[in-house]
Design an enzyme around this catalytic site. Structure first.
Site, PDB file in Angstrom:
ATOM      1  N   HIS A  15      15.169  21.312  18.375  1.00 29.86           N
ATOM      2  CA  HIS A  15      15.080  22.424  17.967  1.00 29.86           C
ATOM      3  C   HIS A  15      13.922  23.020  17.223  1.00 29.86           C
ATOM      4  O   HIS A  15      13.490  24.076  16.732  1.00 29.86           O
ATOM      5  CB  HIS A  15      16.413  23.247  17.555  1.00 29.86           C
ATOM      6  N   SER A  74      21.696  22.846  16.111  1.00 31.95           N
ATOM      7  CA  SER A  74      21.489  23.913  17.276  1.00 31.95           C
ATOM      8  C   SER A  74      22.646  24.821  17.200  1.00 31.95           C
ATOM      9  O   SER A  74      22.450  25.985  17.727  1.00 31.95           O
ATOM     10  CB  SER A  74      21.630  23.154  18.584  1.00 31.95           C
ATOM     11  N   LYS A 103      12.052  23.050  24.986  1.00 38.07           N
ATOM     12  CA  LYS A 103      12.376  24.159  24.156  1.00 38.07           C
ATOM     13  C   LYS A 103      11.034  24.825  23.927  1.00 38.07           C
ATOM     14  O   LYS A 103      10.388  25.579  24.567  1.00 38.07           O
ATOM     15  CB  LYS A 103      13.195  23.807  22.851  1.00 38.07           C
TER      16      LYS A 103
END
Ligand SMILES: *Cc1c(COP(=O)(O)O)cnc(C)c1O
Length: 390
Positions: free
Chosen positions: A205, A177, A236
């Site tokens: 992610h 990340s 996310k």
């Protein structure tokens, strides 16, 4: 009120001196990709809303049609129809036998690692793994081996030393990340077989972003069948909130009984589950979002190369620009804000000292024009107008 102890105020003064105080900003959505940040309208490069779904009105509508409170833990009475449907949809999406939901990605990592590993075991963790993986390693009380970022030689030696452990678990982020790099998953899977270890990949992610169908870094590198378990978040790219673990039926049944962060925490709200389920469907139905995001990444990396700015990320929506000192990163961030861009400065302890950086997070909600404008503003950073003050 009692008087604050001296260590408390001294600690905050230290943070201030080291440019490490974190502002509490008010960030208001102005639609996908744009925000009002403390009153200033900016193109938002700070968020993990990679596909522009978090602010999509369709998700808000889906949430509005479902109850808000879950009322209890999933084991007691919290498994709403929306919750069950989301589990089933996720298992289909991930192409695994089963999926277990958690209140957040953080809770998924903490609960899973502690449910699998104990004092007679050994865990192997990439030095740059997410804080929730690190805390899971600490809390499970297994012997902890930290290997330098992607250092396979070091990991191999550590695995050999841990031959006497009851169980072994290799733990890695898929897409890191802070760096935007992808873990060497093929080699990690080989090592897992060679040393009889389990392999856990955190796809926080990468879910919705990487791979032909958006299943993440494991799909991208075609090793899904060789990974013991994948952990993801719904907060996310999926655009909602919550965490999940995808794996075999037996693994999920074990976690259902032993993962304390979902046994002893209230289930995801039905409204959140309904929004997440729609987010998943849109990942399937609107693959152009993923393609556009990839093109934006390529475009920005080309700009950065032209400007001579250092980024180690080759792939994906996270593009760091490494500047060194915390002060330089903070100053660059405020310079970009003056030019209409919200790009946060990432400082220790999120990254190692001396590697403070800007982190540009791209979203499918951005346009080519947004990227070109950002690159223009970055010429000021590249020209040293920031680091010159150091
Ligand atoms: C964001 C993140 C998490 C935590 O997910 P939340 O749903 O926000 O709690 C876990 N692991 C990684 C790698 C992350 O980036």
């Amino acid at each position: 009120m009692t008087r604050d102890p001296a260590w408390l105020t001294e600690g905050l003064d230290d943070l201030k001196r080291e440019h490490l105080l974190r502002p509490r900003r008010v960030v208001e959505s102005l639609g996908p990709g744009h925000s009002r940040v403390d009153g200033q309208e900016l193109v938002d490069f700070s968020s993990n809303d990679y596909l522009g779904l978090a602010r999509d009105p369709r998700l808000a509508q889906a949430a509005a049609a479902a109850p808000v409170g879950a009322g209890a833990s999933p084991l007691v009475s919290g498994r709403s129809p929306q919750y069950c449907r989301l589990e089933e949809s996720l298992a289909r999406f991930e192409k695994t036998e089963a999926v277990l939901l958690f209140p957040s990605g953080f809770a998924a990592n903490l609960g899973t690692i502690t449910a699998l590993m104990g004092p007679d075991d050994a865990v192997f963790s990439d030095q740059r793994n997410h804080a929730s993986l690190i805390d899971g390693c600490r809390l499970c009380r297994a012997r902890l081996h930290i290997y330098h970022h992607q250092s396979l030689d070091r990991l191999r030696r550590q695995l050999a030393e841990a031959a006497d452990a009851r169980r072994r678990l290799i733990i890695t982020d898929g897409l890191f990340s802070m760096d935007g790099t992808i873990a060497p998953l093929v080699q990690l899977a080989d090592l897992a077989v060679e040393f009889d270890a389990m392999l856990l990949v955190d796809e926080a992610h990468a879910t919705g972003v990487l791979g032909p169908s958006g299943r993440g870094s494991c799909e991208r590198l075609e090793i899904e069948q060789r990974v013991t378990l994948r952990i993801g978040t719904l907060s996310k790219a999926v655009g909602a909130a919550g965490g999940f673990v995808a794996g075999s039926r037996a693994l999920i049944d074990h976690l259902w009984h032993h993962a304390r962060t979902q046994v002893f925490s209230t289930a995801l709200p039905p409204a959140t589950c309904a929004a997440a389920e729609l987010g998943l469907q849109l990942i399937d139905r609107e693959p152009n979002r993923r393609d556009h995001l990839e093109q934006l990444g390529n475009r920005l990396r080309q700009h950065l190369a032209g400007l001579g700015l250092e980024t180690h990320s080759e792939d994906g929506p996270i593009v760091p620009v490494i500047l060194g000192s915390a002060a330089a990163a903070v100053e660059a961030s405020s310079l970009l804000a003056q030019h209409g861009h919200f790009v946060p400065a990432i400082r220790p302890p999120s990254v190692a000292a001396g590697t403070a950086r800007l982190r540009i997070s791209l979203s499918a909600a951005h346009s080519d024009h947004n990227i070109d404008r950002l690159a223009e503003a970055l010429t000021l950073v590249a020209a040293g107008e920031v680091t010159a003050h150091e």
